[in-house]
Write an enzyme that holds these catalytic residues in place. Structure first.
Site, PDB file in Angstrom:
ATOM      1  N   ARG A  49       0.859  -1.184   0.000  1.00 32.13           N
ATOM      2  CA  ARG A  49       0.000   0.000   0.000  1.00 32.13           C
ATOM      3  C   ARG A  49       0.894   1.233   0.000  1.00 32.13           C
ATOM      4  O   ARG A  49       2.113   1.141   0.103  1.00 32.13           O
ATOM      5  CB  ARG A  49      -1.014   0.006   1.157  1.00 32.13           C
ATOM      6  CG  ARG A  49      -0.630  -0.610   2.464  1.00 32.13           C
ATOM      7  CD  ARG A  49       0.346   0.137   3.324  1.00 32.13           C
ATOM      8  NE  ARG A  49       0.071   1.542   3.456  1.00 32.13           N
ATOM      9  CZ  ARG A  49       0.994   2.452   3.687  1.00 32.13           C
ATOM     10  NH1 ARG A  49       2.283   2.105   3.786  1.00 32.13           N
ATOM     11  NH2 ARG A  49       0.708   3.728   3.790  1.00 32.13           N
ATOM     12  N   GLY A  50       0.232   2.404  -0.078  1.00 34.85           N
ATOM     13  CA  GLY A  50       0.985   3.643  -0.260  1.00 34.85           C
ATOM     14  C   GLY A  50       1.061   3.897  -1.759  1.00 34.85           C
ATOM     15  O   GLY A  50       1.375   2.970  -2.528  1.00 34.85           O
ATOM     16  N   ARG A  89      -7.692  -0.317  -6.697  1.00 33.77           N
ATOM     17  CA  ARG A  89      -7.872   0.820  -5.781  1.00 33.77           C
ATOM     18  C   ARG A  89      -7.995   2.082  -6.645  1.00 33.77           C
ATOM     19  O   ARG A  89      -7.111   2.357  -7.454  1.00 33.77           O
ATOM     20  CB  ARG A  89      -6.688   0.955  -4.805  1.00 33.77           C
ATOM     21  CG  ARG A  89      -6.591  -0.204  -3.821  1.00 33.77           C
ATOM     22  CD  ARG A  89      -5.675   0.127  -2.655  1.00 33.77           C
ATOM     23  NE  ARG A  89      -6.336   0.966  -1.660  1.00 33.77           N
ATOM     24  CZ  ARG A  89      -5.685   1.522  -0.627  1.00 33.77           C
ATOM     25  NH1 ARG A  89      -4.386   1.353  -0.478  1.00 33.77           N
ATOM     26  NH2 ARG A  89      -6.352   2.269   0.253  1.00 33.77           N
ATOM     27  N   GLN A 193      -2.328   2.512  10.009  1.00 30.76           N
ATOM     28  CA  GLN A 193      -1.019   2.577   9.337  1.00 30.76           C
ATOM     29  C   GLN A 193      -0.002   3.351  10.191  1.00 30.76           C
ATOM     30  O   GLN A 193       1.192   3.090  10.123  1.00 30.76           O
ATOM     31  CB  GLN A 193      -1.149   3.244   7.965  1.00 30.76           C
ATOM     32  CG  GLN A 193      -1.864   2.420   6.912  1.00 30.76           C
ATOM     33  CD  GLN A 193      -3.345   2.711   6.864  1.00 30.76           C
ATOM     34  OE1 GLN A 193      -3.948   3.113   7.859  1.00 30.76           O
ATOM     35  NE2 GLN A 193      -3.970   2.504   5.720  1.00 30.76           N
ATOM     36  N   ASP A 234      -2.113  10.765  -2.226  1.00 35.15           N
ATOM     37  CA  ASP A 234      -2.497   9.720  -3.186  1.00 35.15           C
ATOM     38  C   ASP A 234      -2.859  10.285  -4.550  1.00 35.15           C
ATOM     39  O   ASP A 234      -2.767   9.593  -5.563  1.00 35.15           O
ATOM     40  CB  ASP A 234      -3.660   8.898  -2.636  1.00 35.15           C
ATOM     41  CG  ASP A 234      -3.147   7.963  -1.557  1.00 35.15           C
ATOM     42  OD1 ASP A 234      -2.980   8.423  -0.417  1.00 35.15           O
ATOM     43  OD2 ASP A 234      -2.862   6.798  -1.883  1.00 35.15           O
ATOM     44  N   ASN A 244      -5.512  12.307   0.454  1.00 36.76           N
ATOM     45  CA  ASN A 244      -4.625  11.462   1.269  1.00 36.76           C
ATOM     46  C   ASN A 244      -5.490  10.733   2.288  1.00 36.76           C
ATOM     47  O   ASN A 244      -6.718  10.927   2.345  1.00 36.76           O
ATOM     48  CB  ASN A 244      -3.544  12.320   1.947  1.00 36.76           C
ATOM     49  CG  ASN A 244      -2.448  11.464   2.569  1.00 36.76           C
ATOM     50  OD1 ASN A 244      -1.892  10.575   1.915  1.00 36.76           O
ATOM     51  ND2 ASN A 244      -2.147  11.672   3.835  1.00 36.76           N
TER      52      ASN A 244
HETATM   53  O1  MRU Z   1      -4.625   3.216   2.244  1.00 37.86           O
HETATM   54  P1  MRU Z   1      -3.123   3.427   2.171  1.00 37.86           P
HETATM   55  O2  MRU Z   1      -2.397   2.862   3.339  1.00 37.86           O
HETATM   56  O3  MRU Z   1      -2.556   2.967   0.862  1.00 37.86           O
HETATM   57  O4  MRU Z   1      -2.980   5.000   2.221  1.00 37.86           O
HETATM   58  C1  MRU Z   1      -1.703   5.541   2.067  1.00 37.86           C
HETATM   59  C2  MRU Z   1      -1.646   7.010   2.246  1.00 37.86           C
HETATM   60  O5  MRU Z   1      -2.638   7.671   2.428  1.00 37.86           O
HETATM   61  C3  MRU Z   1      -0.289   7.631   2.092  1.00 37.86           C
HETATM   62  O6  MRU Z   1      -0.196   8.794   2.850  1.00 37.86           O
HETATM   63  C4  MRU Z   1      -0.056   7.991   0.617  1.00 37.86           C
HETATM   64  O7  MRU Z   1      -0.281   6.889  -0.206  1.00 37.86           O
HETATM   65  C5  MRU Z   1       1.294   8.520   0.377  1.00 37.86           C
HETATM   66  S1  MRU Z   1       2.531   7.297   0.522  1.00 37.86           S
HETATM   67  C6  MRU Z   1       4.027   7.960   0.136  1.00 37.86           C
END
Ligand code: MRU
Length: 343
Positions: A49-50, A89, A193, A234, A244
């Site tokens: 993820r991220g 996603r 997270q 994101d 985000n």
């Molecule tokens: O749902 P996730 O854990 O994928 O969400 C991730 C985030 O919101 C992060 O802040 C974003 O992807 C930036 S990662 C460098």
């Protein structure tokens, strides 16, 4: 801590290898993803993820799976594969950016000539991310000073990207250069997270980190313990509105009230110039089980109680003090400053 990695291509080049982030911090387990379904599932379930990390995974995934496609209709099949991965996603634009890059690298090519080009492109996506994270971290360091208290939300570290990460990169690089930051990590409900990943990463990097409930951030700000807020993103729209992790918007509003700078760390792979503003960003909605049952021994609400579980929110551009990119630091109004840096 043993050397861990977030995502990479296996040595035999037949699998995407990831650390299963759903098990952290209690178990360190690596997975080999060899089929479209396995890559899709790993992204959907947040094993990887991220935003940058899912883009990289999709790139490697397309290369690995393309080798098993038939020679007939190769490009059409590859396109189908890309669309399938993108549907895992919807919010992080890095995913569709990576798939578009893989497709345009081989447009018109037959399978035999496409495979080496796909390999080249997916390793390029990975290498570029490492370079971008490093450059973002260098720029980030110009915004803070030794001893600062930093609030983070979600995880924008190495676990969300190739190496340093974006939002945490400045802290990791700062540590290497002798800075001592005091980081307050929002736990980040509902998938935690911040608790499971950010505090794990920073703790193992030897950075002073204190885990807080999301709703404690405002109190800390009022007590003068926070000098800056660091978040990843994101999808950043052309006007700077930023999607985000859910709760980021509240952090930004709180920061504005307390006159604390709110910084977004953003590789160019996360900017969507085709998206005019935040209203156009599709927000992923996830299962109610993540709120009611996932991390609890017993359900915390009755079965029939309705839930609303958006995975992201959009922070309006005017609440963002600066957007830190690999090419430099952009300031409001972002429609001009982003365009100036990225054309
Ligand atoms: O749902 P996730 O854990 O994928 O969400 C991730 C985030 O919101 C992060 O802040 C974003 O992807 C930036 S990662 C460098």
């Amino acid at each position: 801590m043993d050397k861990i990695f977030t995502v990479r291509l296996s040595e035999d080049k037949n699998a995407v290898e990831i650390i299963d982030q759903t098990l952290l911090p209690n178990e360190i387990k690596f997975l080999r993803l060899e089929t479209p379904e396995a890559v899709f599932e790993a992204i959907k379930e947040l094993r990887v993820r991220g935003a940058p990390a899912i883009g990289i995974s999709a790139g490697f995934g397309m290369y690995v799976c393309a080798k098993k496609l038939s020679e007939n209709n190769f490009y059409d099949e590859l396109k189908k594969l890309g669309l399938y991965l993108v549907s895992s996603r919807p919010t992080a634009v890095n995913l569709s950016h990576a798939v578009e890059r893989m497709l345009s690298a081989v447009k018109g090519a037959d399978k035999k000539s496409a495979i080496p080009l796909l390999y080249e492109e997916c390793t390029k996506i990975y290498d570029e991310d490492r370079q971008m994270c490093r450059a973002i971290s260098e720029y980030g360091l110009t915004l803070v000073k030794d001893g600062d208290g930093i609030l983070t939300h979600c995880n924008a570290g190495a676990l969300a990207a190739s190496e340093y990460g974006t939002g945490l990169g400045t802290l990791l690089l700062g540590k290497e250069k002798g800075y001592n930051f005091h980081v307050f990590s929002d736990e980040t409900r509902p998938l935690l997270q911040g608790a499971r990943l950010t505090s794990f990463e920073l703790n193992h990097a030897g950075i002073d980190v204190t885990l807080i409930c999301d709703n404690a951030a405002s109190l800390l700000m009022s007590q003068g313990k926070i000098n800056a807020c660091f978040v990843g993103c994101d999808r950043v729209a052309a006007n700077g509105d930023t999607a985000n992790k859910i709760g980021t918007r509240s952090v930004a509003i709180n920061a504005k009230f307390h006159n604390i700078p709110f910084y977004v760390f953003c590789p160019s792979s996360t900017i969507d110039f085709n998206c005019e503003n935040g209203d156009k960003i599709v927000i992923e909605e996830r299962d109610s089980g993540e709120i009611k049952t996932k991390f609890f021994e017993k359900p915390v609400a009755e079965n029939e109680v309705k839930c609303f579980n958006p995975a992201f929110d959009v922070t309006p551009a005017e609440l963002i003090t600066a957007i830190v990119t690999e090419k430099g630091i952009c300031r409001y109004p972002y429609t001009n400053s982003l365009k100036k840096l990225f054309g």
